[in-house]
Design a protein around this motif. Structure first.
Motif, PDB file in Angstrom:
ATOM      1  N   GLU A 155       1.071  -1.228   0.022  1.00 49.94           N
ATOM      2  CA  GLU A 155       0.099   0.072  -0.095  1.00 49.94           C
ATOM      3  C   GLU A 155       1.004   1.275   0.078  1.00 49.94           C
ATOM      4  N   ILE A 156       1.998   1.223   0.771  1.00 52.87           N
ATOM      5  CA  ILE A 156       2.979   2.401   0.806  1.00 52.87           C
ATOM      6  C   ILE A 156       3.561   2.625  -0.583  1.00 52.87           C
ATOM      7  N   LEU A 157       4.007   1.512  -1.069  1.00 47.60           N
ATOM      8  CA  LEU A 157       4.618   1.646  -2.524  1.00 47.60           C
ATOM      9  C   LEU A 157       3.621   2.131  -3.673  1.00 47.60           C
ATOM     10  N   ARG A 158       2.342   1.709  -3.417  1.00 45.19           N
ATOM     11  CA  ARG A 158       1.325   2.088  -4.424  1.00 45.19           C
ATOM     12  C   ARG A 158       1.089   3.619  -4.246  1.00 45.19           C
ATOM     13  N   ALA A 159       1.188   4.136  -3.170  1.00 48.92           N
ATOM     14  CA  ALA A 159       0.738   5.569  -2.799  1.00 48.92           C
ATOM     15  C   ALA A 159       1.992   6.393  -3.329  1.00 48.92           C
ATOM     16  N   LEU A 160       3.363   5.845  -3.402  1.00 43.63           N
ATOM     17  CA  LEU A 160       4.430   6.615  -3.729  1.00 43.63           C
ATOM     18  C   LEU A 160       4.715   6.558  -5.434  1.00 43.63           C
ATOM     19  N   THR A 161       3.690   5.852  -6.286  1.00 49.25           N
ATOM     20  CA  THR A 161       3.904   5.784  -7.433  1.00 49.25           C
ATOM     21  C   THR A 161       3.547   7.180  -7.910  1.00 49.25           C
ATOM     22  N   GLY A 162       4.386   7.892  -8.999  1.00 46.24           N
ATOM     23  CA  GLY A 162       3.923   9.225  -9.432  1.00 46.24           C
ATOM     24  C   GLY A 162       4.417  10.344  -8.284  1.00 46.24           C
ATOM     25  N   GLU A 163       4.087  11.458  -8.902  1.00 48.25           N
ATOM     26  CA  GLU A 163       4.465  12.676  -8.005  1.00 48.25           C
ATOM     27  C   GLU A 163       3.472  12.861  -6.814  1.00 48.25           C
ATOM     28  N   ALA A 164       4.134  12.711  -5.724  1.00 50.36           N
ATOM     29  CA  ALA A 164       3.148  12.715  -4.365  1.00 50.36           C
ATOM     30  C   ALA A 164       3.580  14.141  -3.718  1.00 50.36           C
ATOM     31  N   LYS A 165       2.601  15.059  -3.568  1.00 46.57           N
ATOM     32  CA  LYS A 165       2.912  16.255  -2.822  1.00 46.57           C
ATOM     33  C   LYS A 165       2.527  16.042  -1.057  1.00 46.57           C
ATOM     34  N   VAL A 166       1.599  15.329  -0.938  1.00 41.92           N
ATOM     35  CA  VAL A 166       1.050  15.227   0.245  1.00 41.92           C
ATOM     36  C   VAL A 166       0.840  13.700   0.759  1.00 41.92           C
ATOM     37  N   ILE A 167       1.252  13.141   1.607  1.00 39.03           N
ATOM     38  CA  ILE A 167       1.066  11.800   1.992  1.00 39.03           C
ATOM     39  C   ILE A 167       0.747  11.622   3.556  1.00 39.03           C
ATOM     40  N   ALA A 168      -0.410  10.799   3.579  1.00 36.05           N
ATOM     41  CA  ALA A 168      -0.942  10.568   4.826  1.00 36.05           C
ATOM     42  C   ALA A 168      -0.697   9.209   5.227  1.00 36.05           C
ATOM     43  N   PHE A 169      -0.297   8.821   6.416  1.00 37.29           N
ATOM     44  CA  PHE A 169      -0.026   7.546   6.878  1.00 37.29           C
ATOM     45  C   PHE A 169      -0.920   7.478   7.965  1.00 37.29           C
ATOM     46  N   ASP A 170      -1.807   6.325   7.871  1.00 34.25           N
ATOM     47  CA  ASP A 170      -2.799   6.184   8.857  1.00 34.25           C
ATOM     48  C   ASP A 170      -2.475   4.944   9.544  1.00 34.25           C
ATOM     49  N   GLU A 171      -2.111   4.850  10.914  1.00 33.05           N
ATOM     50  CA  GLU A 171      -1.444   3.687  11.631  1.00 33.05           C
ATOM     51  C   GLU A 171      -0.640   2.679  10.963  1.00 33.05           C
ATOM     52  N   PRO A 172       0.290   3.313  10.318  1.00 33.33           N
ATOM     53  CA  PRO A 172       1.280   2.281   9.220  1.00 33.33           C
ATOM     54  C   PRO A 172       2.033   1.086  10.064  1.00 33.33           C
ATOM     55  N   THR A 173       2.351   1.372  11.196  1.00 34.90           N
ATOM     56  CA  THR A 173       3.020   0.378  11.813  1.00 34.90           C
ATOM     57  C   THR A 173       2.298  -0.587  12.652  1.00 34.90           C
ATOM     58  N   SER A 174       1.042  -0.862  12.616  1.00 36.10           N
ATOM     59  CA  SER A 174       0.486  -1.762  13.449  1.00 36.10           C
ATOM     60  C   SER A 174       0.714  -3.172  13.107  1.00 36.10           C
ATOM     61  N   SER A 175       1.018  -3.515  11.924  1.00 33.28           N
ATOM     62  CA  SER A 175       1.572  -4.768  11.726  1.00 33.28           C
ATOM     63  C   SER A 175       3.029  -5.046  11.199  1.00 33.28           C
ATOM     64  N   LEU A 176       3.864  -3.882  11.490  1.00 35.54           N
ATOM     65  CA  LEU A 176       5.303  -4.192  11.038  1.00 35.54           C
ATOM     66  C   LEU A 176       6.273  -4.665  11.855  1.00 35.54           C
ATOM     67  N   SER A 177       7.141  -5.414  11.728  1.00 33.17           N
ATOM     68  CA  SER A 177       8.293  -5.683  12.521  1.00 33.17           C
ATOM     69  C   SER A 177       9.127  -4.427  12.690  1.00 33.17           C
ATOM     70  N   GLU A 178      10.010  -4.851  13.536  1.00 37.85           N
ATOM     71  CA  GLU A 178      11.172  -3.572  14.057  1.00 37.85           C
ATOM     72  C   GLU A 178      11.912  -3.209  12.967  1.00 37.85           C
ATOM     73  N   HIS A 179      12.374  -4.157  12.027  1.00 35.82           N
ATOM     74  CA  HIS A 179      13.102  -3.918  11.000  1.00 35.82           C
ATOM     75  C   HIS A 179      12.276  -2.924   9.921  1.00 35.82           C
ATOM     76  N   GLU A 180      11.227  -3.563   9.594  1.00 36.55           N
ATOM     77  CA  GLU A 180      10.325  -2.840   8.638  1.00 36.55           C
ATOM     78  C   GLU A 180       9.953  -1.489   8.992  1.00 36.55           C
ATOM     79  N   VAL A 181       9.781  -1.197  10.547  1.00 34.91           N
ATOM     80  CA  VAL A 181       9.461   0.140  10.938  1.00 34.91           C
ATOM     81  C   VAL A 181      10.768   1.139  10.893  1.00 34.91           C
ATOM     82  N   ASP A 182      11.697   0.469  10.979  1.00 37.43           N
ATOM     83  CA  ASP A 182      12.996   1.284  10.620  1.00 37.43           C
ATOM     84  C   ASP A 182      13.119   1.810   9.184  1.00 37.43           C
ATOM     85  N   ALA A 183      12.947   0.761   8.412  1.00 38.46           N
ATOM     86  CA  ALA A 183      12.728   1.279   6.898  1.00 38.46           C
ATOM     87  C   ALA A 183      11.771   2.161   6.702  1.00 38.46           C
ATOM     88  N   LEU A 184      10.511   2.172   7.282  1.00 39.59           N
ATOM     89  CA  LEU A 184       9.525   2.945   6.864  1.00 39.59           C
ATOM     90  C   LEU A 184       9.881   4.576   7.599  1.00 39.59           C
TER      91      LEU A 184
END
Length: 507
Positions: A155-184
């Motif tokens: 979902e994050i990759l999909r949002a970042l295709t094309g030119e983005a001026k404003v990006i909203a993340f809604d509770e993005p880390t709820s299912s991520l591991s520590e390594h994935e959170v660091d990358a985010l």
């Protein structure tokens, strides 16, 4: 960056019939900054995001982008303008690959309109490298094969295709591991450096203070205030969100007795070793420790879900047999697990079904469930726990995190347990719902229930517990009475082996 760059709303209000979800909200989301958006469930965060992304039209007020007014009649219009949202619940197409999910609606085609797979692979590999996800996401995996964390990354990759001026993340880390959170987090910081206006919605205070430049708080549909993240404290945020101090949320009263209800002796499993502890009627015992200490594994073993190699578990004088969760439940022990969605709830079923699950034998007449009794039971606990829902027939998946947790608690309260284990009972829920969960815990203790509460939030452990038991590497490293427990002493016990090893190295 000029003062007009970024996004914002001016005097925005939104009504749904007679219900006012937003009232006169004026707020900027400056380019090159991370604005955290906080508030209790129902405060208006989701409604504001949906107005920014064209899902809802404001009843009054305007949306701005780079200083100009926008009329966002649809999500497609918002996306074309450069406004993106990464939702909490990803929408994944199960039968196509990660690459096809990311570029759905904009897939590269050959002259015959066939999918250009070579170009698709080039694009996805480039984007994975650019965004730092190449090691955690295989572009050839099917949507149906993705873990919850991988679904979020798509979902994050999909949002970042094309030119983005404003990006909203809604509770993005709820299912991520520590390594994935660091990358985010590294990605969000790069977006900020590139001049993107980032909106970050989360209940996790630690994340907010790690990432945010400024924090906007909504309460009851209105803007309660905007704080400089570098100058704000958790106490400041809590006061804006609920109108009272954090310390006021804990209901502490000494109601424990001398009667031992749960008696664990030298318990050993694959994950924990030589665990001995007791919990008395009316007592709240906090189980603290760092991630991987073995707390959840101990809870699952006590509940009969993990095999026990040696030791005993005695509940109110009766020895429990390993690997028999049904017997454990009948003896009077309940477990509200950490992963409520995956381990505790039937998300597609109603609140009524979920609450009645563990008391069906009490509601049966012959082979049939007495529906009137089932309905009455569910309504009683929905009222008692103040579950916010239109009806007991409402699907659990449509409830907020706090109300889902209340449904899990309602199930066990209906069972009238002698011992209740709560594993991270307030994870992922807002401050107001936390206060209500704390009150429920206090009420249960007053009724004589023995409570074992696992929490990674030390202020929560200190606020709730009569005693704190600390674990590390599958073992108990110490126990502290309420009067002697502090964050420093708990952390010292949680890192006891590491600290002693450090001392040995220094020597």
């Amino acid at each position: 960056m000029t003062s007009s760059s970024g996004a914002g709303v001016r005097g925005v209000g939104k009504r749904f019939g007679e219900v006012r979800a937003l009232s006169d909200v004026t707020l900027d989301f400056p380019a090159g900054q991370v604005t955290a958006l906080m508030g209790e469930n129902g405060a208006g965060k989701s409604t504001l995001l949906k107005i920014l992304t064209g899902d809802h039209q404001p009843t009054e007020g305007t949306v701005l982008l780079d200083g100009s007014e926008l009329a966002l009649q649809s999500p497609a219009r918002a996306r074309a303008a450069g406004i993106r949202i990464i939702p909490q619940e990803p929408e994944i197409i199960p039968h196509v690959s990660v690459a096809e999910n990311v570029y759905a609606g904009a897939l590269p085609r050959k002259a015959g309109r066939r999918l250009d797979r070579a170009e698709l692979r080039r694009r996805i590999q480039a984007d994975l490298e650019r965004l730092g996800f190449s090691r955690v996401l295989d572009p050839d995996l099917l949507g149906s094969e993705l873990t919850p964390a991988q679904r979020q990354l798509v979902e994050i990759l999909r949002a970042l295709t094309g030119e983005a001026k404003v990006i909203a993340f809604d509770e993005p880390t709820s299912s991520l591991s520590e390594h994935e959170v660091d990358a985010l987090f590294a990605l969000i910081r790069r977006l900020r450096e590139q001049g993107v206006a980032v909106i970050y919605v989360s209940h996790r205070m630690k994340e907010i203070f790690q990432l945010a430049d400024r924090i906007a708080v909504l309460r009851d549909g209105a803007l309660a205030g905007v704080l400089d993240a570098a100058q704000a404290s958790e106490g400041d945020l809590v006061r804006l969100m609920v109108g009272r101090d954090l310390s006021d949320m804990f209901v502490r009263q000494n109601v424990s007795t001398d009667r031992v209800v749960l008696d664990v002796r030298e318990l050993t499993t694959d994950k924990v070793s030589d665990i001995t502890l007791q919990v008395r009627a009316g007592e709240v015992v906090g189980l603290a420790g760092l991630i991987g200490a073995g707390r959840s594994e101990l809870a699952l073993a006590l509940a009969g879900d993990l095999p026990v190699h040696s030791g005993t578990v005695t509940l109110d004088g009766k020895k429990l047999r390993s690997g028999r969760p049904g017997e454990v439940i009948r003896a009077g022990l309940g477990l509200a697990p950490e992963e409520r969605k995956a381990q505790a709830l039937f998300l597609q079923r109603s609140i009524r079904d979920n609450i009645a699950l563990v008391v069906l034998e009490r509601l049966r007449r012959s082979r049939f469930v007495k529906r009137a009794a089932e309905k009455e039971l569910a309504q009683e606990y929905v009222r008692r726990l103040r579950v916010r829902t239109p009806s007991i027939e409402h699907e659990v998946r449509k409830l907020s995190g706090g109300n889902q947790q209340k449904v899990v608690l309602a199930r066990w309260l209906a069972r009238r347990p002698k011992v209740l284990i709560l594993d991270e009972p307030t994870r992922g829920i807002d401050v107001g719902a936390k206060a209500e969960i704390y009150q429920i815990i206090a009420d249960l203790a007053k009724e004589g229930v023995a409570l074992l509460v696992i929490s990674s939030e030390l202020p929560e452990v200190l606020g709730l517990a009569d005693r704190v038991v600390v674990m590390q590497n599958g073992r108990i490293t110490g126990e502290l009475d309420r009067s002697e427990a502090t964050e420093e002493r708990i952390l010292s016990l949680a890192m006891a082996d590491d600290l002693s090893e450090e001392n040995r190295s220094a020597a």
